[in-house]
Design an enzyme around this catalytic site. Structure first.
Site, PDB file in Angstrom:
ATOM      1  N   LYS A 110      50.373 -26.019  22.178  1.00 53.98           N
ATOM      2  CA  LYS A 110      49.448 -24.920  21.894  1.00 53.98           C
ATOM      3  C   LYS A 110      49.584 -23.817  22.942  1.00 53.98           C
ATOM      4  O   LYS A 110      49.571 -22.641  22.614  1.00 53.98           O
ATOM      5  CB  LYS A 110      48.010 -25.434  21.824  1.00 53.98           C
ATOM      6  CG  LYS A 110      47.758 -26.177  20.519  1.00 53.98           C
ATOM      7  CD  LYS A 110      46.342 -26.709  20.425  1.00 53.98           C
ATOM      8  CE  LYS A 110      46.148 -27.489  19.141  1.00 53.98           C
ATOM      9  NZ  LYS A 110      44.939 -28.287  19.153  1.00 53.98           N
ATOM     10  N   LYS A 189      58.407 -23.743   6.415  1.00 53.55           N
ATOM     11  CA  LYS A 189      57.260 -24.618   6.144  1.00 53.55           C
ATOM     12  C   LYS A 189      56.026 -23.752   5.853  1.00 53.55           C
ATOM     13  O   LYS A 189      55.769 -22.791   6.581  1.00 53.55           O
ATOM     14  CB  LYS A 189      57.008 -25.480   7.392  1.00 53.55           C
ATOM     15  CG  LYS A 189      55.769 -26.328   7.293  1.00 53.55           C
ATOM     16  CD  LYS A 189      55.452 -27.029   8.609  1.00 53.55           C
ATOM     17  CE  LYS A 189      54.181 -27.826   8.441  1.00 53.55           C
ATOM     18  NZ  LYS A 189      53.138 -27.705   9.369  1.00 53.55           N
ATOM     19  N   LYS A 192      49.693 -21.457   7.995  1.00 53.94           N
ATOM     20  CA  LYS A 192      48.934 -20.226   8.178  1.00 53.94           C
ATOM     21  C   LYS A 192      49.508 -19.401   9.325  1.00 53.94           C
ATOM     22  O   LYS A 192      49.395 -18.192   9.338  1.00 53.94           O
ATOM     23  CB  LYS A 192      47.438 -20.487   8.348  1.00 53.94           C
ATOM     24  CG  LYS A 192      47.090 -21.342   9.521  1.00 53.94           C
ATOM     25  CD  LYS A 192      45.599 -21.588   9.574  1.00 53.94           C
ATOM     26  CE  LYS A 192      45.256 -22.589  10.654  1.00 53.94           C
ATOM     27  NZ  LYS A 192      45.893 -23.909  10.501  1.00 53.94           N
TER      28      LYS A 192
HETATM   29  P1  ADP Z   1      48.976 -24.987   9.338  1.00 60.26           P
HETATM   30  O1  ADP Z   1      50.441 -25.266   9.595  1.00 60.26           O
HETATM   31  O2  ADP Z   1      48.761 -24.070   8.186  1.00 60.26           O
HETATM   32  O3  ADP Z   1      48.258 -24.544  10.608  1.00 60.26           O
HETATM   33  P2  ADP Z   1      47.682 -27.478   9.829  1.00 60.26           P
HETATM   34  O4  ADP Z   1      48.586 -27.755  10.976  1.00 60.26           O
HETATM   35  O5  ADP Z   1      46.249 -27.116  10.080  1.00 60.26           O
HETATM   36  O6  ADP Z   1      48.344 -26.351   8.905  1.00 60.26           O
HETATM   37  O7  ADP Z   1      47.783 -28.696   8.814  1.00 60.26           O
HETATM   38  C1  ADP Z   1      46.765 -29.569   8.473  1.00 60.26           C
HETATM   39  C2  ADP Z   1      47.420 -30.756   7.767  1.00 60.26           C
HETATM   40  O8  ADP Z   1      48.066 -30.298   6.560  1.00 60.26           O
HETATM   41  C3  ADP Z   1      48.510 -31.378   8.626  1.00 60.26           C
HETATM   42  O9  ADP Z   1      48.101 -32.669   9.022  1.00 60.26           O
HETATM   43  C4  ADP Z   1      49.739 -31.485   7.759  1.00 60.26           C
HETATM   44  O10 ADP Z   1      50.018 -32.850   7.505  1.00 60.26           O
HETATM   45  C5  ADP Z   1      49.372 -30.823   6.448  1.00 60.26           C
HETATM   46  N1  ADP Z   1      50.310 -29.719   6.177  1.00 60.26           N
HETATM   47  C6  ADP Z   1      50.198 -28.452   6.619  1.00 60.26           C
HETATM   48  N2  ADP Z   1      51.204 -27.674   6.165  1.00 60.26           N
HETATM   49  C7  ADP Z   1      51.992 -28.471   5.412  1.00 60.26           C
HETATM   50  C8  ADP Z   1      53.184 -28.262   4.656  1.00 60.26           C
HETATM   51  N3  ADP Z   1      53.762 -27.062   4.587  1.00 60.26           N
HETATM   52  N4  ADP Z   1      53.718 -29.316   4.011  1.00 60.26           N
HETATM   53  C9  ADP Z   1      53.130 -30.539   4.060  1.00 60.26           C
HETATM   54  N5  ADP Z   1      51.999 -30.799   4.749  1.00 60.26           N
HETATM   55  C10 ADP Z   1      51.420 -29.792   5.422  1.00 60.26           C
END
Ligand code: ADP
Ligand code: TRP
Length: 323
Positions: A110, A189, A192
């Site tokens: 982070k 991937k 957000k």
């Molecule tokens: P972001 O990448 O949008 O910040 P997070 O890290 O908050 O998303 O993700 C929350 C959960 O959603 C994670 O535990 C992850 O397993 C799942 N996740 C997020 N993005 C993906 C993706 N593109 N494909 C599969 N799983 C995802």
């Protein structure tokens, strides 16, 4: 089994979150005793705008309720409505070796992403341990990125039990079987942080526009295409029934279809998939008071469990019991 899950209120949920984690999490509530909460204390570590934090917590709550979280069955609350968890965090902090936290990769990740370093961010895993231990959680479903935090929780709980007696249940992690990574509209991937998401509940015409923009290679319509490396096919896989998927796969390998045709079908399937949830989401949006009430009822049930654990803990470490 008692199963606990913390959800960060960090923005609009997207279909990567849904197919990657939420759907599996929601499925678990049918066979386990679920304790699910919105981790707003954790969100403070990145210093969000105060109005955003409140709003996002409510939005995420509405998303989960619309997508099938059953508040009759699953205890569902906002973390900060059970403030005693921060008391446990302090007590756990006092037996947590610095080295254990220094080894945590999420803190370093982070900070390297530009989040300013603060003590809350460093102590994040101790608050997470308190979340888990205060509810006597047995199983914690998490993505692979959170596995280390569950190990830290186990280390802290074992150390505490060795010092003070069998106070805590030692939790197990349950790594969520994820679908393959869901690609975003730019092919990376979906995340957000890349601004490439398709939100679960954004307006249908905007879902359509985004799907139509998903990047592809420039193979001509008539040529064979590879479903295994195609972003569009990866999205189709999430929503198409198996039999239909097979047909598309054959068409891909044979050639003769353009990506635009497949995208149009994805739009239809996505909209169909989320239609009942979208209707429920709109209802909740109109009844924010009811959502607030669900969270407060959940907090009451969660507080009752947490207070009991805290009394065991307070007694064990030599503080005055409260009951
Ligand atoms: P972001 O990448 O949008 O910040 P997070 O890290 O908050 O998303 O993700 C929350 C959960 O959603 C994670 O535990 C992850 O397993 C799942 N996740 C997020 N993005 C993906 C993706 N593109 N494909 C599969 N799983 C995802
Ligand atoms: N750290 C988790 C995440 O980023 C959220 C979380 C907070 C959590 N407390 C928890 C997850 C307790 C499981 C158990 O996704």
């Amino acid at each position: 089994m008692r199963i606990l899950s913390g959800i960060q209120p960090s923005g609009k949920l997207h279909i990567g979150n849904y197919f990657g984690a939420m759907r599996q999490n929601l499925a678990l509530q049918t066979e386990h005793e679920g304790f699910y909460f919105i981790a707003d204390y954790h969100a403070l570590t990145s210093n969000p705008d105060p109005r955003d934090l409140k709003q996002r917590s409510l939005e995420v709550a509405m998303d989960y309720l619309a997508l099938g979280l059953d508040p009759q069955k699953t205890v569902f609350w906002r973390q900060s409505d059970v403030p005693v968890v921060t008391e446990l965090q302090w007590i756990l902090s006092c037996i947590t070796p610095m080295g254990l936290l220094q080894r945590c990769t999420s803190y370093k990740d982070k900070v390297s992403q530009g989040i300013s370093s603060n003590h809350g961010l460093f102590a994040y895993p101790v608050l997470q341990a308190a979340d888990i231990l205060i509810f006597d959680s047995q199983l914690v479903p998490v993505g692979a990125d959170q596995k280390q935090h569950i190990e830290v929780t186990r280390d802290i709980a074992i150390k505490f039990n060795n010092a003070y007696g069998e106070i805590f249940v030692i939790p197990e992690d349950h790594i969520i079987e994820s679908v393959a990574v869901v690609p975003g509209i730019d092919g990376r991937k979906m995340s957000k942080s890349y601004d490439n998401t398709i939100e679960i509940f954004e307006p249908e015409n905007s879902v359509k526009k985004k799907v139509m923009r998903v990047v592809t290679d420039s193979t001509p319509v008539d040529d064979p295409k590879n479903p295994d490396t195609c972003n569009v096919f990866a999205l189709l896989r999430l929503v198409a029934p198996d039999s239909e998927l097979k047909e598309w796969e054959e068409k891909y390998r044979k050639g003769g279809i353009g990506y635009g045709t497949v995208k149009k079908r994805i739009v239809e399937l996505l909209i169909e998939y989320f239609r009942p949830y979208r209707a429920r989401r709109q209802e909740l949006e109109k009844n924010r008071d009811q959502v607030e009430k669900i969270l407060l009822d959940g907090a009451e049930r969660a507080n009752a469990v947490a207070q009991k654990t805290m009394n065991r803990v307070r007694k064990a470490v030599g503080l005055r019991e409260r009951l």
